[in-house]
Design a protein around this motif. Structure first.
Motif, short mmCIF file in Angstrom:
data_model
loop_
_atom_site.label_atom_id
_atom_site.label_comp_id
_atom_site.label_asym_id
_atom_site.label_seq_id
_atom_site.Cartn_x
_atom_site.Cartn_y
_atom_site.Cartn_z
N ALA A 1 0.83 -1.21 0.00
CA ALA A 1 0.00 0.00 0.00
C ALA A 1 0.86 1.25 0.00
CB ALA A 1 -0.91 0.00 1.22
N TRP B 1 0.73 5.34 1.20
CA TRP B 1 0.03 6.29 2.06
C TRP B 1 0.36 7.71 1.63
CZ3 TRP B 1 -3.40 5.43 6.09
CH2 TRP B 1 -3.58 4.10 6.47
N TYR C 1 -9.52 5.38 -2.16
CA TYR C 1 -8.61 4.97 -1.08
C TYR C 1 -9.29 3.88 -0.27
CZ TYR C 1 -11.52 8.26 1.52
OH TYR C 1 -12.60 8.93 2.07
N ASP C 2 -8.47 3.12 0.44
CA ASP C 2 -8.97 1.99 1.25
C ASP C 2 -9.30 2.40 2.67
OD1 ASP C 2 -8.42 -0.03 -0.81
OD2 ASP C 2 -6.33 0.44 -0.39
N LYS D 1 -4.74 5.60 2.71
CA LYS D 1 -4.11 4.35 2.27
C LYS D 1 -4.67 3.99 0.90
CE LYS D 1 -3.69 -0.53 3.52
NZ LYS D 1 -4.15 -1.56 4.49
N ILE D 2 -3.78 3.77 -0.05
CA ILE D 2 -4.18 3.43 -1.41
C ILE D 2 -3.51 2.11 -1.76
CG2 ILE D 2 -4.24 4.19 -3.81
CD1 ILE D 2 -3.56 7.06 -2.54
N SER D 3 -4.31 1.11 -2.09
CA SER D 3 -3.80 -0.22 -2.43
C SER D 3 -4.08 -0.53 -3.89
CB SER D 3 -4.47 -1.30 -1.57
OG SER D 3 -4.19 -1.09 -0.21
N ASN E 1 -4.99 1.56 -8.71
CA ASN E 1 -5.45 2.66 -7.86
C ASN E 1 -4.31 3.61 -7.50
OD1 ASN E 1 -8.13 1.93 -7.79
ND2 ASN E 1 -7.94 0.75 -5.92
N LYS E 2 -3.11 3.06 -7.24
CA LYS E 2 -1.95 3.91 -6.91
C LYS E 2 -1.57 4.77 -8.12
CE LYS E 2 0.64 0.56 -5.06
NZ LYS E 2 1.75 -0.13 -4.36
#
Length: 188
Positions: free
Chosen positions: A2, A4, A19-20, A68-70, A74-75
Motif C-alpha cells: 500500500a 500512504w 482509497y482503502d 491508504k491506497i492499495s 489505484n496507486k
C-alpha cells in the motif's frame, strides 16, 4: 504494498481519488502556513491566492489526513491525479505519521506528502510570510477555477475543527478574513 499519502490542506476534506482507509493524525517537525501561491486552483497568475505548505519547524505537529491506497492501478490513478492537483508543490517528502498525541512510535512510516519549496528560484509561486492583514486581503480578493480562495481557508478551518484540531495560524487567518468581509444583511 500500500501507498500512504498525507494531506494537510484541501486533501483533508476532498481526496479526489479512491482509497482503502483514512486516518486523522499528524506529522512531526513541520508547521502548516499559508505561504504558497495558487495560480491554478484558488487564484490566477495575475492574482495568486494563498494555500498552505509545510515549513520545517522543530517541536511542531501538523495535523491532517492520511490515505491508504492499495492496488497498482489505484496507486497509478491517485498519483496521476495528485501530480496535476499538487503540481505547484515541487517536492515530495516521506514522513512518519502518528495518530496518538504523545506517541513516540509512528503509526505509519514513509507517508508521502507534497511540499512547496520556500526557494523562489525553484518554486516561483512561493509567496512566503506576510502580515495577517495582508494575507487576509489577498485571500478575500483571490479566486480561481476551484473557487474563491476564502472558501479554501474556511473549509480548512472547519475540517480541522471537526477533528478537534486547533491550528492557530489557520484560525487567526480565518478570523482576519471574516473581520474584513462585509457583513451580510438579511433580505427583507
Amino acid at each position: 504494498m500500500a501507498m500512504w499519502v498525507f494531506g494537510y490542506g484541501s486533501l483533508i476534506w476532498k481526496a479526489g481519488f479512491n482509497y482503502d482507509e483514512k486516518l486523522f493524525g499528524f506529522i512531526k517537525g513541520y508547521r502548516r502556513l499559508f505561504y504558497q501561491g495558487s495560480t491554478d486552483h484558488r487564484g490566477t497568475p495575475a492574482f495568486p491566492g494563498r494555500t498552505v505548505t509545510l515549513l520545517p519547524c522543530d517541536g511542531e505537529k501538523c495535523w491532517g489526513m492520511a490515505y491508504k491506497i492499495s492496488g497498482e492501478e489505484n496507486k497509478e490513478i491517485a498519483l496521476s491525479y495528485l501530480e496535476v492537483r499538487e503540481k505547484q508543490y515541487d517536492t515530495k517528502a516521506y514522513v512518519d505519521f502518528y495518530t496518538e498525541p504523545n506517541s513516540t512510535i509512528a503509526t505509519i512510516q514513509g507517508v508521502m506528502v507534497y511540499v512547496a519549496s520556500p526557494d523562489p528560484r525553484i518554486n516561483p509561486n512561493y509567496l512566503g510570510p506576510a502580515s495577517l492583514e495582508e494575507m487576509a486581503k489577498q485571500i478575500i480578493q483571490a479566486e480561481g477555477p476551484s473557487g474563491p480562495n476564502r472558501d479554501y481557508l474556511f473549509q480548512l478551518d472547519e475540517a480541522l475543527k471537526q477533528h478537534g484540531c486547533e491550528d492557530s495560524h489557520v484560525i487567526d487567518l480565518a478570523n482576519a478574513v471574516r473581520k474584513l468581509l462585509p457583513e451580510t444583511k438579511p433580505s427583507s
